[in-house]
Enzyme design. Structure first.
Site, PDB file in Angstrom:
ATOM      1  N   GLU A  87     -12.920   1.681   0.764  1.00 33.08           N
ATOM      2  CA  GLU A  87     -13.714   1.633   2.006  1.00 33.08           C
ATOM      3  C   GLU A  87     -12.804   1.347   3.201  1.00 33.08           C
ATOM      4  O   GLU A  87     -12.947   1.949   4.270  1.00 33.08           O
ATOM      5  CB  GLU A  87     -14.790   0.555   1.883  1.00 33.08           C
ATOM      6  CG  GLU A  87     -15.564   0.264   3.148  1.00 33.08           C
ATOM      7  CD  GLU A  87     -15.760  -1.219   3.385  1.00 33.08           C
ATOM      8  OE1 GLU A  87     -15.371  -1.700   4.471  1.00 33.08           O
ATOM      9  OE2 GLU A  87     -16.302  -1.896   2.485  1.00 33.08           O
ATOM     10  N   GLU A 160      -3.957  -2.737   3.504  1.00 38.26           N
ATOM     11  CA  GLU A 160      -5.364  -3.106   3.370  1.00 38.26           C
ATOM     12  C   GLU A 160      -5.689  -3.722   2.016  1.00 38.26           C
ATOM     13  O   GLU A 160      -6.577  -4.563   1.912  1.00 38.26           O
ATOM     14  CB  GLU A 160      -6.244  -1.872   3.602  1.00 38.26           C
ATOM     15  CG  GLU A 160      -6.145  -1.288   4.994  1.00 38.26           C
ATOM     16  CD  GLU A 160      -6.605  -2.254   6.068  1.00 38.26           C
ATOM     17  OE1 GLU A 160      -7.653  -2.910   5.883  1.00 38.26           O
ATOM     18  OE2 GLU A 160      -5.913  -2.356   7.096  1.00 38.26           O
TER      19      GLU A 160
END
EC number: 3.4.24.-
Length: 990
Positions: A87, A160
């Protein structure tokens, strides 16, 4: 006239249906159904993409706040958090928009009032909402290209997700540690005792459904190729559900979606649902968890019993199960609340309590926090189920639930489209018809006739079928002082193992990779490929609303759909002795929890639900928009159908004048324990706001008062009260007597003002009479309490406490640094607000999140308190963040090469919230709530739009660079660093 309106409504509905002929093809999508839902004033259109099988749901509704979303079913294969990390990385650049993090960069190129990406247990979705048609097109294109054609660079995975990197990136001799945005985010989540209990419960009741967010101990097992493979397998149109809501033409979106989808064929998607724990026999599990520092040692156990109750595909049975859960658990008069919470077996329900529809199963869970005897709890639950079956359900309770459901349909919210999306998506991704879930009237009508015909039997049948004498899952978590240290030791062991596997070539590669990542983070990109709006798209004129003000009541006449909304406030400046400030929030909460001398609150609560949408009381403090002087208020509010508005005032009068603190001292103790536990969860979720409030309390009188009523001083009070509950004499003098004193001070007719939102003149007249009568029934004399003080005299924290640590047993930290600014009406306020926004988007996001690995960070300027502040969220390195904060003003003046385009983007970002849609009940309430007039708002708007780069430099140099600041860190101590006397330490625990 009424007959004509009905005809017009029918005609409009037919016109809408004609736009979506069943069987028709619109840009590759076939219309399968078009279903009017008149109770929600919408038409739901179900379509399927012929080439790929992708499903699209359109909600046609006359609402300017339009929504788009694309969602994918993403069953997590393990606990490495691959859906969650995907995501994040999906939004780090795409084929059409090959810039780092176009999603974040679009936040200040848009006027969207909502943009996000979220990972559910078995689905991932990407929604936004905007009122601007060009903005809608821009964001839709970015979302579609980002999800279907992301670059998925390995470098973005390291940033991330997780990576091994030197603690000092440019120093190869510094320690190699774990870093990563999601890694630190989930470490912060695990620090929340409620989240950890919930996630472990879910993992064990549904072992085939892995933790989609990721277990920090498992995240570091994920490989980059796993991420790429997961995207290829799941982010495909055949596995997608797209959603639109509002008034924008559907055809435009379908045309664009079809263009994106037509490069794909139809893929066979495995629609098999993972199965929950098989409960052939009762199963029990006990684990260790995070301790709650605000509760005593004997109240650190959470325990729950769970039964599997059918499947979500049976919509009516699922609906009945939720009504049953409401009857059993909701409100002070429910059998489980009285038997488990009021009785003292627990201080609150556990976070998993209630009815949950999870993928392929419904569950009913009853659990408590603060259990001292797990077996006694279990036995009591069985006794309460038996008692429920042996007695008929009061029809008034069912009527009250139905009334709440029907009222919720009429209560218009500004984010209605998003709320529909949230309600249907979990079931839709698992094969449940999304339109059936919207047809409330049919479900409610069936319930009414079913209950009329069969009575309590409809609920007893569910209990007999799924609960009584059926196997269950008994889950217990005991708080452990060593929990955080054990997690830290596990992380250290895992890190050591990975480091031992490295050779010199690996270490060199890690060092060079860190340098490359930092270089990429520092590289200034060409963002011209991203679509953007301009400042010219922002109106220079504020929205204003006609108000009718007379005496002590202001009325807004607008489209409230037959509901009356009432807000009241009482100015209590100069009334409250300083020692009572920390008790104000407890006093306000007590009014809706305790009851009167003759009536327990459960009975009052049931009547409130039967006749209104709810009653609330609260304490607030606002700064004067010109002088920053504090105004302290006691607030009250309620809403109901127009014909029942008098009930609001009757209930307010009852709880204000008749609440009896001595009669219900046991309930008061339960409330205090519950507040203590809620405080801990709040700090774990929003520690940056706690840090910011504490830091601000050294600089601002308003912030200092806020600290006393809802900040650290309040937390310390609640913790102390938890420790004296067993001493009745002390509890009487330290708690009850003080609450009685506040009741005597506050409850009278002086200084009261009201604001009402209604939909017709007749109702306005009715409300005015009801307000006058209500005020006339209150005592008209002021309190005889002596020693009252001026609010301006509330002492601030010493500004010599430049560095502060609020100790909590978390795995990560939250930081803030505060500076004095100016008032709302000051000419420099707008420039400070723009400066804060530019620092967030153009500097701190890169430094705090991308480089530092914190989940979030930025700067804010509160125009209503006059405080400028920095913050970081779930931060692995708070001291480095504070250094970044301290250097930021110098960066603005010496290093930032900001352009007019950068400035304009920040203005767009600010106006996303300034111009966000509001609900009818909020129209015209700004002056009543905050003292800000339309004229002030207009001047402020023009100042924001006219702020220049010279203004930005001027306010940075004047207010931030030379000024003294106060820093606060929330979290564990840092060895050798956060020590006295350099640091002031606050340790909030029982």
């Amino acid at each position: 006239m009424l007959r004509f309106q009905r005809f017009a409504s029918t005609y409009n509905q037919r016109a809408v249906l004609r736009k979506y002929p069943v069987g028709g093809i619109i840009h590759g999508f076939q219309v399968r159904r078009a279903v009017p839902v008149p109770e929600l004033k919408l038409t739901a259109v179900d379509l399927i993409h012929e080439q790929t099988g992708a499903e699209h749901l359109h909600i046609d509704r006359d609402d300017k706040n339009n929504v788009f979303s694309i969602a994918f079913r993403t069953l997590p294969p393990d606990a490495t958090g691959v859906p969650h990390i995907l995501e994040h990385t999906t939004l780090c650049g795409s084929e059409k928009y090959p810039v780092r993090d176009p999603f974040f960069k679009m936040l200040n190129k848009s006027l969207a009032n909502f943009m996000n990406a979220m990972t559910g247990p078995d689905y991932t979705f990407f929604p936004f909402a905007t009122t601007n048609a060009r903005d809608f097109v821009n964001l839709r294109d970015v979302y579609l290209n980002s999800t279907l054609r992301p670059l998925l660079k390995e470098q973005d995975f390291y940033q991330e997700g997780w990576r091994l990197e030197h603690s000092e990136v440019t120093n190869p001799k510094s320690d190699i540690i774990f870093k990563g945005v999601v890694f630190n985010e989930m470490k912060g989540q695990v620090s929340n005792a409620d989240y950890h209990f919930w996630s472990q419960f879910q993992q064990n009741i549904y072992p085939s459904l892995n933790n989609s967010g990721g277990d920090p101990q498992k995240i570091t097992d994920l490989h980059y190729q796993d991420l790429v493979d997961f995207h290829h397998a799941n982010y495909h149109p055949s596995n997608a559900r797209t959603f639109t809501y509002g008034s924008f033409p559907l055809e435009d979106t379908l045309k664009k979606v079809n263009e994106e989808f037509r490069a794909y064929g139809k893929r066979i998607i495995n629609k098999k649902l993972p199965k929950p724990l098989e409960l052939i026999e009762t199963k029990e599990l006990t684990l260790e968890g995070q301790i709650d520092p605000m509760l005593p040692a004997e109240k650190q156990t959470k325990t729950s019993l769970t039964w599997k109750c059918g499947e979500p595909t049976d919509l009516y049975e699922t609906f009945l199960l939720k009504i049953l859960g409401n009857l059993l658990l909701d409100g002070h008069d429910s059998i489980m609340y009285k038997g488990l919470i009021e009785s003292g077996l627990g201080h609150d329900f556990s976070v998993n309590t209630g009815v949950e529809s999870m993928t392929a199963a419904n569950f009913l869970t009853v659990g408590i926090q603060g259990s001292q005897n797990v077996e006694e709890f279990k036995s009591k639950v069985f006794d309460l189920f038996k008692e429920f079956i042996e007695n008929d359900v009061d029809s008034n309770k069912v009527d009250a639930i139905i009334h709440q459901l029907e009222l919720s349909k009429k209560d218009q919210k500004a984010d209605f489209g998003l709320q529909i999306l949230y309600s249907i998506l979990p079931g839709w991704t698992n094969g449940i018809d999304p339109i059936e879930g919207l047809e409330f009237d049919e479900l409610i009508g069936r319930l009414k006739s079913d209950f009329k015909e069969n009575g309590t039997k409809i609920f007893k049948n569910i209990l007999d079928k799924y609960i009584i004498d059926q196997p269950y899952f008994h889950f217990t978590m005991k708080g452990s002082e060593e929990f955080s240290s054990k997690l830290a030791a596990e992380e250290s062991t895992k890190l050591d193992k990975k480091l031992k596997e490295l050779d010199e070539t690996d270490r060199k590669a890690i060092f060079e990779r860190g340098l490359l990542l930092e270089a990429a983070q520092n590289h200034k990109e060409d963002l011209s490929c991203l679509p953007t709006l301009g400042v010219a798209d922002i109106s220079r004129k504020v929205d204003t609303y006609d108000l009718n003000t007379n005496a002590n009541i202001t009325v807004r006449n607008t489209a409230t759909n037959g509901i009356s909304y009432i807000r009241g406030k009482k100015l209590i400046n100069d009334m409250i002795p300083l020692e009572l400030y920390p008790f104000l929030s407890l006093f306000a909460a007590s009014l809706t929890h305790l009851g009167t001398k003759t009536t327990p609150y459960g009975a009052i609560d049931n009547e409130i639900k039967l006749h209104t949408g709810g009653i609330s009381t609260n304490i607030s403090v606002n700064a004067d928009p010109t002088t920053l002087q504090p105004n302290l208020y006691f607030d009250m509010s309620g809403f109901s159908l127009n014909e029942k508005s008098d009930y609001i005032f009757n209930f307010l009068k009852t709880i204000l004048m008749e609440t009896d603190f001595s009669t219900h001292k046991d309930k008061l103790k339960v409330l205090i324990n519950s507040i203590a536990s809620s405080n801990t969860s709040h700090i774990a979720d929003s520690g940056h706001t706690v840090a910011r409030s504490f830091a601000s309390g050294h600089l601002s009188t308003v912030a200092a008062i806020q600290e006393h009523i809802s900040g650290v001083e309040h937390y310390k009070l609640i913790s102390r009260l938890c420790s004296i509950m067993n001493d009745d004499k002390l509890f009487q003098s330290e708690v009850i007597d003080k609450l009685v004193m506040l009741q005597r001070i506050i409850v009278n007719s002086q200084n009261m003002e009201f604001f009402a939102s209604v939909d017709c003149q007749a109702q306005e007249n009715k409300i005015r009479k009801e307000v006058d009568y209500f005020v006339s029934t209150l005592p008209n004399t002021s309190s005889d309490i002596s020693g009252a003080i001026q609010t301006a005299c509330v002492p601030r924290y010493s500004d010599s406490q430049v560095l502060n640590l609020i100790k909590f047993p978390f795995q990560v930290h939250y930081t803030a640094q505060a500076y004095n600014g100016v008032s709302y009406t000051h000419k420099d306020g707008a420039a400070l607000q723009v400066l804060a926004n530019m620092l967030t988007f153009k500097h701190l996001h890169k430094e705090i999140r991308e480089k530092g690995g914190a989940y979030g960070g930025g700067a804010t300027f509160s125009a209503l308190s006059g405080i400028f502040s920095y913050y970081s969220y779930r931060d692995p390195n708070p001291l480095a963040s504070i250094q970044t904060f301290e250097k930021s003003a110098s960066y603005v003046l010496n290093d930032a090469k900001w352009t007019q385009s950068d400035l304009d983007e920040s203005k767009l970002s600010i106006f996303q919230q300034v111009d966000a849609p509001i609900s009818p009940k909020s129209e015209g309430s700004t002056f009543f709530n905050l003292g800000v007039t339309d004229e002030m708002r207009q001047v402020r708007r023009e100042q924001l739009l006219d702020t220049s780069l010279l203004d930005i430099h001027r306010v940075a140099e004047r207010y931030i660079l030379p000024n003294k600041s106060i820093a606060t860190v929330v979290g564990p101590g840092i060895d050798g660093e956060t020590v006295s006397p350099k640091w002031h330490i606050e340790d909030i625990k029982v």
